[in-house]
Design an enzyme around this catalytic site. Structure first.
Site, PDB file in Angstrom:
ATOM      1  N   ASP A 164       0.884  -1.171   0.000  1.00  0.00           N
ATOM      2  CA  ASP A 164       0.000   0.000   0.000  1.00  0.00           C
ATOM      3  C   ASP A 164       0.919   1.217   0.000  1.00  0.00           C
ATOM      4  O   ASP A 164       1.560   1.515   1.008  1.00  0.00           O
ATOM      5  CB  ASP A 164      -0.902  -0.009   1.234  1.00  0.00           C
ATOM      6  CG  ASP A 164      -1.871   1.171   1.271  1.00  0.00           C
ATOM      7  OD1 ASP A 164      -1.675   2.130   0.492  1.00  0.00           O
ATOM      8  OD2 ASP A 164      -2.817   1.150   2.078  1.00  0.00           O
ATOM      9  N   HIS A 165       0.990   1.920  -1.134  1.00  0.00           N
ATOM     10  CA  HIS A 165       1.993   2.982  -1.277  1.00  0.00           C
ATOM     11  C   HIS A 165       1.838   4.063  -0.217  1.00  0.00           C
ATOM     12  O   HIS A 165       2.807   4.744   0.127  1.00  0.00           O
ATOM     13  CB  HIS A 165       1.906   3.598  -2.674  1.00  0.00           C
ATOM     14  CG  HIS A 165       0.763   4.550  -2.857  1.00  0.00           C
ATOM     15  ND1 HIS A 165      -0.521   4.126  -3.125  1.00  0.00           N
ATOM     16  CD2 HIS A 165       0.706   5.905  -2.793  1.00  0.00           C
ATOM     17  CE1 HIS A 165      -1.314   5.176  -3.220  1.00  0.00           C
ATOM     18  NE2 HIS A 165      -0.613   6.265  -3.033  1.00  0.00           N
ATOM     19  N   HIS A 227      -6.152   3.221   2.950  1.00  0.00           N
ATOM     20  CA  HIS A 227      -5.345   4.399   3.287  1.00  0.00           C
ATOM     21  C   HIS A 227      -5.794   5.060   4.595  1.00  0.00           C
ATOM     22  O   HIS A 227      -4.985   5.293   5.507  1.00  0.00           O
ATOM     23  CB  HIS A 227      -5.413   5.429   2.162  1.00  0.00           C
ATOM     24  CG  HIS A 227      -4.901   4.935   0.854  1.00  0.00           C
ATOM     25  ND1 HIS A 227      -4.022   3.883   0.743  1.00  0.00           N
ATOM     26  CD2 HIS A 227      -5.139   5.351  -0.423  1.00  0.00           C
ATOM     27  CE1 HIS A 227      -3.747   3.679  -0.534  1.00  0.00           C
ATOM     28  NE2 HIS A 227      -4.407   4.548  -1.251  1.00  0.00           N
TER      29      HIS A 227
END
Length: 464
Positions: A164-165, A227
Site C-alpha cells: 500500500d503505497h 489508506h
C-alpha cells in the site's frame, strides 16, 4: 511496468541496491529486449523524481534489465522458463539470490500465479523468495479472507508483502517518530486531552481513466478501507515494545479490533455517501460522475464517503474519529488533524478571545508538513489572543528530495522488512470495519455537486 522501474532506477542512482541485481520482465507477448528497455526508459524519463536520465547512467542500469520467455500466467511452461532463467543468472553470479516476485497484474490472476510459483518451487525457500501483491486485497471481508486462505496454502505469511503505497510516504512514517520519540505530545495523546481526530484524503480530480474499475469499487473500498484506516491505526495505536514488523502490525490490529461496530439502525448518524454531480471547479465546467465515460448512468457507486468511528479502549474511549475521502472536492489535501480539548477554565475576558481556538495539530501528508496551532497574544496595547501556527516541513528542514513511497517499500521488501506492509489479519479486520457500512448504505447514494455546501463543508469543517 515502465512507471514502476523509475523506483529501482532512483535507488540505483543513490547506491541503495546491491552490486549484483537483475530485473526480469515476464510478458504475455514476445518483445525484443532493446524494445523493452526503450519502453522502460520512456517511463523512467517521465516519472523519475531524478528527472530525465543521463545516458551513461541509464546505459549501466539497463544492463540489469532482462526478459524471460513470454507466456501466459496460467501455463506451466511460463514458470519452467522463469526457473531456468533465474538459475542461469545465479550460476553466473556464483551465489544464491533473494528472489522478489512483483505481481503487477489484475487481482483475478493472483491465485493462479501464486499457485504456479509454488508448483515450480520458485517460492520454496521462504527466506529468499518474496511475493509482492498490489491492492485491492479482496473486494469485501469474505473475498479478503478467501484470498488470504489461497495465498497461505502456498506461501508463508513472512513471504507475502501486501503493498500500500500510502504507508511508504515519509510523512506517514513520521507519525511513529512524532509520537514515540517525542516526550512533548505522547503524554497528552489520549481521551483526557484530545477532543476528536479528523482524517481527510480529498482529491480535485474525478475518476479520470479509472472509470471502469472505480464504478465497481467506490470511495469506501478504494480509499477508506486501506489508506484512511491505516492512518487511523498509526494515530491510535499503543506504543510498540520494539520497532519490528510483527510488533507494530500487532498494535495496528489491536486498534482495528477495538473499533466500535456501527449499529445498522443508526447508520445515517455515523456514515455518509455521495456522488459528485455536474458543476464548476476553478473556472472549469465538469461533468457529474454518472456522465463520465464507462460509468453506468444509473450508478449508485459513491465518490465521497465519510465515517464517524470510535475506538473502544482506555486511551480513546468516546473520542470520535472522523474519516472522509472523495473526488471533485474544492482542494487536494491529505491530512490528519488532532483537535485538543479547550482549557477547562477561560480566564481571559471575552474581548481577548475574538480569534481564540483550542490547540490542534495538523499533520499534512500532502503537502508534507506538521503544524501545531497554539494561542498567542497579538502585539498591541489591547489583550487579544489568536491561534498561531508552528510548522515543520521536510523540504525546508532536510533540504533533500524525498524518496517516492514505492522506493521505500521496494527496498524494505528486498531487506525482508515487512513493517510497512499489511498482514493477513490486518487486511481482514480493516474489511470487517467497512463491509457492513458498504452493504447497509449501498442503496442510498446522495449525489452531490462539487460546488454545493455539502461538498465544500466536508472540507471546511476541519478548519473549525
Amino acid at each position: 511496468m515502465a512507471q514502476a522501474v523509475a523506483c529501482p532506477y532512483n535507488l540505483y542512482l543513490e547506491e541503495q541496491l546491491p552490486e549484483k541485481f537483475a530485473i526480469f520482465g515476464v510478458n504475455r507477448r514476445a518483445v525484443e529486449l532493446d524494445e523493452w528497455r526503450d519502453h522502460l526508459l520512456n517511463g523512467v524519463d517521465q516519472f523519475s523524481r531524478s528527472g530525465k536520465t543521463e545516458p551513461a547512467n541509464w546505459a549501466t542500469f539497463a544492463q540489469h534489465l532482462f526478459l524471460s520467455q513470454p507466456g501466459n500466467f496460467d501455463e506451466t511452461a511460463t514458470y519452467e522458463n522463469l526457473v531456468k532463467t533465474l538459475n542461469e543468472q545465479e550460476k553466473t553470479w556464483g551465489e544464491k539470490s533473494i528472489r522478489l516476485f512483483y505481481l503487477s497484474t489484475p487481482s483475478n490472476l493472483v491465485e493462479s500465479i501464486a499457485h504456479n510459483l509454488y508448483q515450480s518451487r520458485l517460492t520454496a525457500d521462504s527466506k529468499r523468495s518474496r511475493v509482492v501483491i498490489e491492492k485491492p486485497f479482496g473486494s469485501d471481508y469474505n473475498s479478503a479472507c478467501a484470498l488470504n486462505q489461497v495465498l497461505l496454502k502456498t506461501l508463508d505469511e513472512c513471504q507475502i508483502y501486501r503493498i500500500d503505497h500510502y504507508l511508504g510516504k515519509e510523512t506517514v512514517q513520521n507519525i511513529l517518530a512524532f509520537r514515540f520519540a517525542n516526550a512533548l505530545f505522547e503524554p497528552i495523546w489520549n481521551r483526557r486531552y484530545i477532543d476528536h481526530v479528523q482524517i481527510t484524503v480529498a482529491e480535485q480530480v474525478g475518476v479520470e481513466h479509472r472509470s471502469g474499475y472505480y464504478d465497481q469499487t467506490g470511495a469506501l473500498r478504494d480509499m477508506l478501507q486501506n489508506h484512511l484506516l491505516q492512518l487511523l491505526c498509526l494515530i491510535a495505536m499503543e506504543p510498540p515494545v520494539a520497532f519490528n514488523a510483527d510488533e507494530i502490525r500487532a498494535r495496528k490490529v489491536d486498534v482495528l479490533r477495538a473499533i466500535r461496530p456501527i449499529p445498522a439502525d443508526s447508520l445515517q448518524r455515523y456514515a455518509a455517501r455521495g456522488q459528485y454531480g455536474p458543476g464548476w471547479l476553478e473556472g472549469e465546467r465538469l461533468p457529474g460522475y454518472r456522465h463520465e465515460p464507462e460509468v453506468n448512468p444509473d450508478s449508485i457507486t459513491e465518490t465521497f464517503a465519510a465515517l464517524k468511528l470510535f475506538v473502544d479502549n482506555w486511551r480513546w474511549q468516546d473520542v470520535p474519529f472522523y474519516l472522509r475521502t472523495g473526488k471533485r472536492l474544492p482542494e487536494k489535501i491529505s491530512q490528519a488533524i488532532i483537535q485538543f480539548r479547550p482549557v477547562p477554565h477561560q480566564s481571559f475576558p471575552p474581548s481577548a478571545n475574538f480569534d481564540w481556538q483550542p490547540n490542534r495539530l495538523e499533520i499534512d501528508i500532502q503537502p508534507t508538513r506538521d503544524r501545531p496551532a497554539l494561542p498567542a497574544k497579538q502585539p498591541g496595547v489591547t489583550l487579544r489572543l489568536s491561534s498561531q501556527e508552528m510548522h515543520f516541513r521536510y523540504a525546508e528542514t532536510f533540504n533533500t528530495a524525498l524518496p517516492e513511497a514505492y522506493e521505500t517499500l521496494l527496498l524494505d521488501t528486498l531487506r525482508g522488512d515487512a513493517t510497512l506492509f499489511m498482514r493477513s489479519d490486518q487486511v481482514e479486520c480493516a474489511w470487517k470495519v467497512v463491509t457492513r457500512c458498504w452493504i447497509c448504505g449501498a442503496r442510498s447514494p446522495h449525489p452531490t455537486s462539487p460546488t454545493t455546501p455539502a461538498a465544500v463543508g466536508a472540507l471546511k469543517a476541519q478548519r473549525r
